[in-house]
Design an enzyme around this catalytic site. Structure first.
Site, PDB file in Angstrom:
ATOM      1  N   ASP A 138     -12.726  -4.994 -12.120  1.00 60.20           N
ATOM      2  CA  ASP A 138     -13.640  -5.959 -12.731  1.00 60.20           C
ATOM      3  C   ASP A 138     -13.045  -7.366 -12.831  1.00 60.20           C
ATOM      4  OD1 ASP A 138     -11.897  -5.130 -14.694  1.00 60.20           O
ATOM      5  OD2 ASP A 138     -13.443  -4.297 -16.013  1.00 60.20           O
ATOM      6  N   HIS A 190      -9.968  -6.647 -18.509  1.00 64.97           N
ATOM      7  CA  HIS A 190      -9.958  -6.614 -19.975  1.00 64.97           C
ATOM      8  C   HIS A 190      -8.622  -6.088 -20.474  1.00 64.97           C
ATOM      9  CE1 HIS A 190     -14.155  -6.226 -18.501  1.00 64.97           C
ATOM     10  NE2 HIS A 190     -14.319  -7.223 -19.356  1.00 64.97           N
ATOM     11  N   HIS A 201      -9.193   1.341 -23.197  1.00 65.05           N
ATOM     12  CA  HIS A 201      -9.451   0.783 -24.537  1.00 65.05           C
ATOM     13  C   HIS A 201      -9.308   1.814 -25.651  1.00 65.05           C
ATOM     14  CE1 HIS A 201     -10.724  -3.008 -22.905  1.00 65.05           C
ATOM     15  NE2 HIS A 201     -11.814  -2.535 -22.321  1.00 65.05           N
ATOM     16  N   ASP A 255      -6.921  -4.320 -14.951  1.00 69.31           N
ATOM     17  CA  ASP A 255      -8.335  -4.449 -15.328  1.00 69.31           C
ATOM     18  C   ASP A 255      -8.535  -5.827 -15.973  1.00 69.31           C
ATOM     19  OD1 ASP A 255     -10.897  -2.471 -16.129  1.00 69.31           O
ATOM     20  OD2 ASP A 255     -10.590  -4.140 -17.517  1.00 69.31           O
TER      21      ASP A 255
HETATM   22  C1  3YP Z   1     -17.017  -3.543 -23.245  1.00 65.90           C
HETATM   23  C2  3YP Z   1     -18.041  -4.178 -24.124  1.00 65.90           C
HETATM   24  C3  3YP Z   1     -18.128  -5.617 -23.724  1.00 65.90           C
HETATM   25  C4  3YP Z   1     -17.134  -5.807 -22.606  1.00 65.90           C
HETATM   26  C5  3YP Z   1     -16.892  -4.448 -22.048  1.00 65.90           C
HETATM   27  C6  3YP Z   1     -15.614  -4.309 -21.281  1.00 65.90           C
HETATM   28  C7  3YP Z   1     -15.497  -2.959 -20.669  1.00 65.90           C
HETATM   29  C8  3YP Z   1     -14.408  -2.887 -19.665  1.00 65.90           C
HETATM   30  O1  3YP Z   1     -14.582  -2.991 -18.478  1.00 65.90           O
HETATM   31  N1  3YP Z   1     -13.166  -2.707 -20.090  1.00 65.90           N
HETATM   32  O2  3YP Z   1     -12.126  -2.646 -19.241  1.00 65.90           O
HETATM   33 ZN    ZN Z   2     -12.568  -3.857 -17.776  1.00 64.32          ZN
END
Ligand code: 3YP
Ligand code: ZN
Length: 376
Positions: free
Chosen positions: A268, A182, A143, A180
């Site tokens: 995840d 996300h 991220h 992932d």
């Molecule tokens: C970060 C804040 C709410 C969701 C979360 C995701 C983190 C993650 O696993 N990113 O790949």
């Molecule tokens: Zn994630």
């Protein structure tokens, strides 16, 4: 065929503190201190299982080092690197940017050890010391953008390793596959205008970051077409992810013909994960891994290098990771998924029309990729 493995105890010492899952504790607001969801437990259990299963003995251990500031600056701004150092120097730690991304005391050095671990792994692959490899790192990175940390991520280790591979190792064209749960928004943003790095993210639609990772995000300028997204509906599992691999990821890799495949390896999207609502099993991860290995064998001498990202179920992530790593090392251990019977029903869920439509939109975009493969 040799598989490299990067791990270091310091990865478990990245201290994410007492947040209530995701949000910082705040007694006045009724948020009691608890444990941050990105804590060492799941990853400790991954490493322990790699060891206890006997798999560790079949891997080539690659020692991590800290990425230098110059290496970080290939991706991040000077102000951002300094911000992480400043936060890390605080005794109680701080935050990387969005309020969800704790920087523990000393985490600056640990985040550099994560990025540097991936650099060392990519270097070993480029030199032919290993064919493929896995870096079990914390903190995660996908991220993080050039100038902002978010979603638990400090430095974008994959992006730093990709730039290092281009600058120092003669690997010009790099594909980043991100499964992932996300969106790999940081990696996408860093390479958005760059046709030398193809980013492909499979993720739960509109999960995190919110309103990010749509199919319409496709790259800009010279990089137009070189960012691909497959936003899958919540509840997507084995059938949808395998369909996306066959319809989008593999054709895109074939056309792009990378010199190296990097994998943002989040577990995840597993069926027991608390941070998303996808339904992959250890067998799904094994199968998807097999497909990527075959692509890497065909396209880039097997060079497939993975960085651990998300994966928050302490009791299931280890079995997904073991399946992944067994496949990478072309071996099996005596350990099988203890929940295989329980998840068999999830894995059998058929592809839905919504999933098929989402994947179909991304498939259309693959043809925008200029094909480097000459048909002979
Ligand atoms: C970060 C804040 C709410 C969701 C979360 C995701 C983190 C993650 O696993 N990113 O790949
Ligand atoms: Zn994630």
């Amino acid at each position: 065929m040799t598989t490299g493995y990067v791990f270091h105890p310091e990865y478990l010492w990245h201290d994410t503190g007492t947040s209530a899952g995701v949000v910082p504790a705040n007694p006045a607001a009724g948020i009691a201190p608890a444990v941050h969801i990105e804590n060492p437990e799941a990853k400790r259990r991954v490493h322990e299982l790699i060891h206890a299963s006997g798999l560790l003995g079949e891997l080539m251990i690659i020692e991590p080092r800290r990425a230098t500031v110059a290496e970080l600056l290939r991706v991040h701004t000077e102000a951002y690197v300094q911000h992480i150092k400043t936060q890390s120097d605080l005794h109680g730690g701080g935050d990387a940017g969005d309020g969800y991304s704790p920087v523990g005391h000393g985490s600056y050095d640990i985040a550099r050890l994560a990025a540097g671990g991936l650099i060392e792994l990519v270097t070993a692959a480029a030199h032919g010391d290993i064919t493929n490899g896995y870096a079990l790192v914390r903190p995660p990175g996908h991220h993080a953008t050039a100038d902002a940390g978010m979603g638990f991520c400090l430095f974008n280790s994959i992006a730093v390793a990709a730039r290092h591979a281009q600058a120092e190792l003669g690997l010009a064209r790099i594909a980043v596959v991100d499964w992932d749960a996300h969106h790999g928004n940081g990696t996408q943003a860093i390479f958005y205008d760059d046709p030398s790095v193809l980013t492909i993210s499979l993720h739960q639609a509109n999960c995190f970051p919110p309103d990010s990772g749509w199919t319409t995000e496709n790259g800009v300028g010279e990089g137009a077409g070189y960012a691909l997204n497959v936003p899958l509906p919540p509840g997507s599992g084995h059938a949808a992810y395998l369909h996306a691999m066959h319809q989008v990821v593999l054709p895109a890799l074939n056309r792009f013909a990378p010199d190296l495949i990097l994998l943002a390896n989040g577990f995840d999207a597993g069926v027991f994960d608390p941070m998303a609502r996808q339904m992959l099993t250890a067998a799904s991860y094994r199968h998807m891994t097999r497909l990527l290995i075959d692509a890497a064998d065909r396209l880039c001498h097997g060079r497939l290098v993975a960085a651990h990202e998300g994966g928050y179920s302490p009791f299931y992530t280890p079995y997904c990771a073991l399946a992944f790593l067994e496949e990478l090392a072309a071996t099996t251990t005596h350990v099988t998924d203890p929940l295989a019977v329980v998840v068999a029903g999830y894995a059998a869920e058929p592809l839905t029309p919504q999933q098929q439509a989402a994947i179909g939109e991304a498939t259309q975009l693959v043809s925008r990729l200029h094909s480097r493969v000459t048909t002979s």
